[in-house]
Design a protein around this motif. Structure first.
Motif, PDB file in Angstrom:
ATOM      1  N   ALA A 397       0.861  -1.194   0.000  1.00 36.99           N
ATOM      2  CA  ALA A 397       0.000   0.000   0.000  1.00 36.99           C
ATOM      3  C   ALA A 397       0.890   1.235   0.000  1.00 36.99           C
ATOM      4  N   PRO A 398       0.385   2.371  -0.502  1.00 30.42           N
ATOM      5  CA  PRO A 398       1.166   3.609  -0.426  1.00 30.42           C
ATOM      6  C   PRO A 398       1.403   4.020   1.029  1.00 30.42           C
ATOM      7  N   TYR A 399       2.590   4.545   1.292  1.00 24.43           N
ATOM      8  CA  TYR A 399       2.913   5.113   2.603  1.00 24.43           C
ATOM      9  C   TYR A 399       2.482   6.581   2.568  1.00 24.43           C
ATOM     10  N   PRO A 400       1.630   7.036   3.487  1.00 20.75           N
ATOM     11  CA  PRO A 400       1.094   8.397   3.402  1.00 20.75           C
ATOM     12  C   PRO A 400       2.171   9.476   3.423  1.00 20.75           C
ATOM     13  N   GLU A 401       2.122  10.360   2.437  1.00 16.37           N
ATOM     14  CA  GLU A 401       2.918  11.591   2.393  1.00 16.37           C
ATOM     15  C   GLU A 401       4.421  11.364   2.289  1.00 16.37           C
ATOM     16  N   TYR A 431       6.398  -3.657  11.670  1.00 10.30           N
ATOM     17  CA  TYR A 431       5.751  -4.597  12.601  1.00 10.30           C
ATOM     18  C   TYR A 431       6.154  -6.013  12.240  1.00 10.30           C
ATOM     19  N   GLU A 432       6.462  -6.816  13.244  1.00 10.49           N
ATOM     20  CA  GLU A 432       6.698  -8.244  13.069  1.00 10.49           C
ATOM     21  C   GLU A 432       5.631  -8.998  13.852  1.00 10.49           C
ATOM     22  N   GLY A 433       4.979  -9.978  13.194  1.00  9.21           N
ATOM     23  CA  GLY A 433       3.890 -10.675  13.866  1.00  9.21           C
ATOM     24  C   GLY A 433       3.786 -12.124  13.476  1.00  9.21           C
ATOM     25  N   THR A 434       2.584 -12.688  13.728  1.00 10.78           N
ATOM     26  CA  THR A 434       2.325 -14.103  13.464  1.00 10.78           C
ATOM     27  C   THR A 434       1.744 -14.310  12.081  1.00 10.78           C
ATOM     28  N   ASN A 435       0.657 -13.614  11.774  1.00  7.16           N
ATOM     29  CA  ASN A 435       0.043 -13.656  10.441  1.00  7.16           C
ATOM     30  C   ASN A 435      -0.764 -12.382  10.246  1.00  7.16           C
ATOM     31  N   PRO A 436      -0.079 -11.241  10.158  1.00  5.22           N
ATOM     32  CA  PRO A 436      -0.798  -9.959  10.186  1.00  5.22           C
ATOM     33  C   PRO A 436      -1.510  -9.626   8.878  1.00  5.22           C
ATOM     34  N   GLN A 437      -2.558  -8.805   8.995  1.00  9.67           N
ATOM     35  CA  GLN A 437      -3.172  -8.084   7.887  1.00  9.67           C
ATOM     36  C   GLN A 437      -3.080  -6.606   8.246  1.00  9.67           C
ATOM     37  N   PHE A 438      -2.986  -5.717   7.237  1.00  8.44           N
ATOM     38  CA  PHE A 438      -2.873  -4.298   7.571  1.00  8.44           C
ATOM     39  C   PHE A 438      -3.705  -3.434   6.639  1.00  8.44           C
ATOM     40  N   HIS A 439      -3.988  -2.233   7.118  1.00  7.21           N
ATOM     41  CA  HIS A 439      -4.668  -1.218   6.302  1.00  7.21           C
ATOM     42  C   HIS A 439      -4.061   0.137   6.641  1.00  7.21           C
ATOM     43  N   VAL A 440      -3.762   0.918   5.591  1.00 11.01           N
ATOM     44  CA  VAL A 440      -3.179   2.250   5.769  1.00 11.01           C
ATOM     45  C   VAL A 440      -4.097   3.282   5.105  1.00 11.01           C
ATOM     46  N   PRO A 441      -4.745   4.171   5.862  1.00  7.38           N
ATOM     47  CA  PRO A 441      -5.529   5.241   5.243  1.00  7.38           C
ATOM     48  C   PRO A 441      -4.623   6.135   4.403  1.00  7.38           C
ATOM     49  N   PRO A 442      -5.079   6.577   3.232  1.00 10.29           N
ATOM     50  CA  PRO A 442      -4.188   7.326   2.332  1.00 10.29           C
ATOM     51  C   PRO A 442      -3.811   8.714   2.819  1.00 10.29           C
ATOM     52  N   LYS A 445      -1.299   9.419   8.748  1.00  2.00           N
ATOM     53  CA  LYS A 445      -0.104   8.636   9.063  1.00  2.00           C
ATOM     54  C   LYS A 445      -0.377   7.678  10.221  1.00  2.00           C
ATOM     55  N   ILE A 446      -1.109   6.620   9.875  1.00  2.00           N
ATOM     56  CA  ILE A 446      -1.452   5.603  10.859  1.00  2.00           C
ATOM     57  C   ILE A 446      -1.630   4.292  10.118  1.00  2.00           C
ATOM     58  N   ILE A 447      -1.321   3.193  10.772  1.00  2.00           N
ATOM     59  CA  ILE A 447      -1.524   1.868  10.194  1.00  2.00           C
ATOM     60  C   ILE A 447      -2.331   1.038  11.180  1.00  2.00           C
ATOM     61  N   TYR A 448      -3.314   0.293  10.645  1.00  2.00           N
ATOM     62  CA  TYR A 448      -4.111  -0.628  11.447  1.00  2.00           C
ATOM     63  C   TYR A 448      -3.684  -2.045  11.099  1.00  2.00           C
ATOM     64  N   SER A 457      -3.572  -0.162  16.362  1.00  2.00           N
ATOM     65  CA  SER A 457      -3.229   1.010  15.544  1.00  2.00           C
ATOM     66  C   SER A 457      -1.853   1.493  15.951  1.00  2.00           C
ATOM     67  N   MET A 458      -1.096   1.970  14.943  1.00  2.00           N
ATOM     68  CA  MET A 458       0.248   2.496  15.179  1.00  2.00           C
ATOM     69  C   MET A 458       0.434   3.759  14.372  1.00  2.00           C
TER      70      MET A 458
END
Length: 461
Positions: A397-401, A431-442, A445-448, A457-458
């Motif tokens: 996904a695009p990284y915001p800004e 982020y390092e995890g077990t089996n992550p899914q992510f979403h980044v609002p365009p 500057k936050i990732i879920y 949220s980060m």
């Protein structure tokens, strides 16, 4: 002072001015005077846009001061050739790149440093196994694996709580949604049209509840069209009306009056905007722009494109993106179409006004759609494979800004640099995890991230 002395002083002053002006002009063009042999030498420079501010910056292991006002670094008087830039900050992952400095020019770089230790905030979304998120993260549609709970629940981050189903029918209909379902959110993100294996659903927010209704399988439309329509999109001018593509027949379905109005034939695909339609005419082999009433048709562009029998369409400022049966196409309104790839998966494709990004298990490719004069300074090729993985690429996904993208490789999420100068793209762990899914609002500057049953949220730098 005599007249003769004044004339001498005048010409000396003019001569000094001309010499100093010439030296200043040479200085601005990157020339420097070598005091050792009194010769002019060519130089270049590097300008760093740092994030976060206050970093430690070094060029060829020589530390340089960061501006207290802007947080940026400008390094001058560099010999043409390769130079290694290092940027660091306590508690953050370091950044390094070796770059070619040309004479009489300044190289701009945008180092992005991420924390060594992330600080996620856990949202009240336990026992979640999958999530569909609206583009700006206004609503989360979360699949739940707990007994005695709805198959899907809707989370509102602004209220920081779940929104209950409006009624028993909504709870029944939402159970038909699967992780593979295609969700198309309305511009206000308060509703969505959802395609499942055998139905089309409409999800609507009603105050603080969620209503889910069948648009096809459990409506009178199923008696009029025996096979599930190829596409259904809400008419922005009539909330109860939907545009339908049934094979190549383009129609309008009114859910209130339960009437089906057939409009056009030989349509291979369409897109709906707040003001107009884009229709791909299979007979003329090209797109047309019409009103929302499918009138006043005019060609979108002069180029025809044979071979397209079905396509989904996204419209941008100066081009269309076609998810067609014969490939992924960039279709501008002022030049020839470009085939990006014959093999693609729509869910593994993201696009902005600047570029199209697609990937398979091991390669990530970009195509820049900007006019040549608006291309980033670091970019020379329009199409480029920007990353090859020895593992498995799962999402991007695009990284915001920033001139970066968010990349998931195996079970780790990274920020990957788009600037490939010097033969290297920096990759830093988010982020390092077990089996992550992510979403980044365009635009935020936050990732879920969903991992191990919880959504966190980060904040992103």
């Amino acid at each position: 002072m005599t007249y003769r002395k004044r004339r001498i002083l005048f010409f000396v002053s003019v001569g000094a001015f001309l010499v100093l002006s010439a030296l200043l002009l040479l200085y601005t063009f990157g020339y420097r005077l070598s005091l050792s042999d009194l010769t002019l030498r060519e130089t270049g420079g590097i300008f760093l846009h740092t994030n976060p501010t206050g970093v430690y910056a070094a060029v060829d292991a020589q530390t340089h001061t960061v501006s207290l006002l802007t947080g940026n670094v400008f390094v001058q008087n560099l010999e043409p050739g390769l130079h290694t830039i290092s940027v660091s900050y306590p508690g953050y992952q370091p950044w390094e790149k070796t770059i070619m400095v040309e004479p009489h020019s300044v190289v701009e770089l945008s180092p992005l440093l991420l924390p060594l230790v992330s600080s996620p905030a856990v949202l009240p979304t336990a026992s979640t196994t999958h999530m569909h998120v609206s583009p700006n993260a206004t609503l989360f549609l979360l699949q739940n694996n707990e007994k005695n709970k709805d198959a899907y629940q809707t989370y509102d981050p602004a209220l920081n709580r779940m929104l209950p189903a409006a009624d028993a029918l909504s709870r029944t209909r939402v159970a038909g949604i699967t992780p593979a379902a295609h969700v198309e959110w309305a511009p206000d993100e308060q509703s969505a049209v959802i395609e499942t294996a055998d139905d089309w659903l409409v999800l609507s927010r009603i105050n603080t509840t969620i209503s889910v209704r069948s648009l096809y399988k459990h409506s009178k439309l199923a008696a009029l069209i025996p096979k599930k329509p190829v596409s259904m999109v809400r008419d922005p001018s009539h909330p109860a009306v939907y545009f339908i593509l049934n094979g190549s027949e383009f129609s309008r379905w009114d859910t209130e009056t339960e009437t089906l109005q057939k409009i056009l034939q030989s349509i291979a695909g369409f897109a709906v905007t707040p003001t107009h339609l884009i229709l791909w005419d299979a007979q003329s082999k090209g797109p047309y722009q019409t009103t929302l009433q499918a009138t006043n048709a005019r060609p979108y562009a002069t180029s025809s494109l044979p071979g397209i029998t079905s396509t989904r369409i996204r419209e941008y400022n100066t081009h269309l993106l076609l998810f067609a049966n014969n490939g992924l196409w960039w279709y501008p309104n002022n030049q020839a179409p470009q085939l990006l790839t014959k093999s693609y998966i729509p869910a593994q494709t993201v696009s902005t006004d600047a570029y199209v990004l697609w990937w398979d298990a091991h390669t990530l490719t970009i195509y820049w759609t900007l006019p040549q004069q608006d291309m980033p300074l670091y970019q020379t090729e329009r199409m480029e494979t920007i990353y090859t993985s020895s593992g498995t690429i799962k999402n991007a996904a695009p990284y915001p800004e920033e001139s970066y993208i968010v990349l998931q490789e195996n079970n780790t999420i990274y920020a990957l640099e788009l600037d490939g100068r010097g033969g290297k793209r920096n990759k830093q762990i988010i982020y390092e995890g077990t089996n992550p899914q992510f979403h980044v609002p365009p635009e935020e500057k936050i990732i879920y991230i969903l991992d191990e049953g919880s959504v966190v949220s980060m904040e992103l730098p």
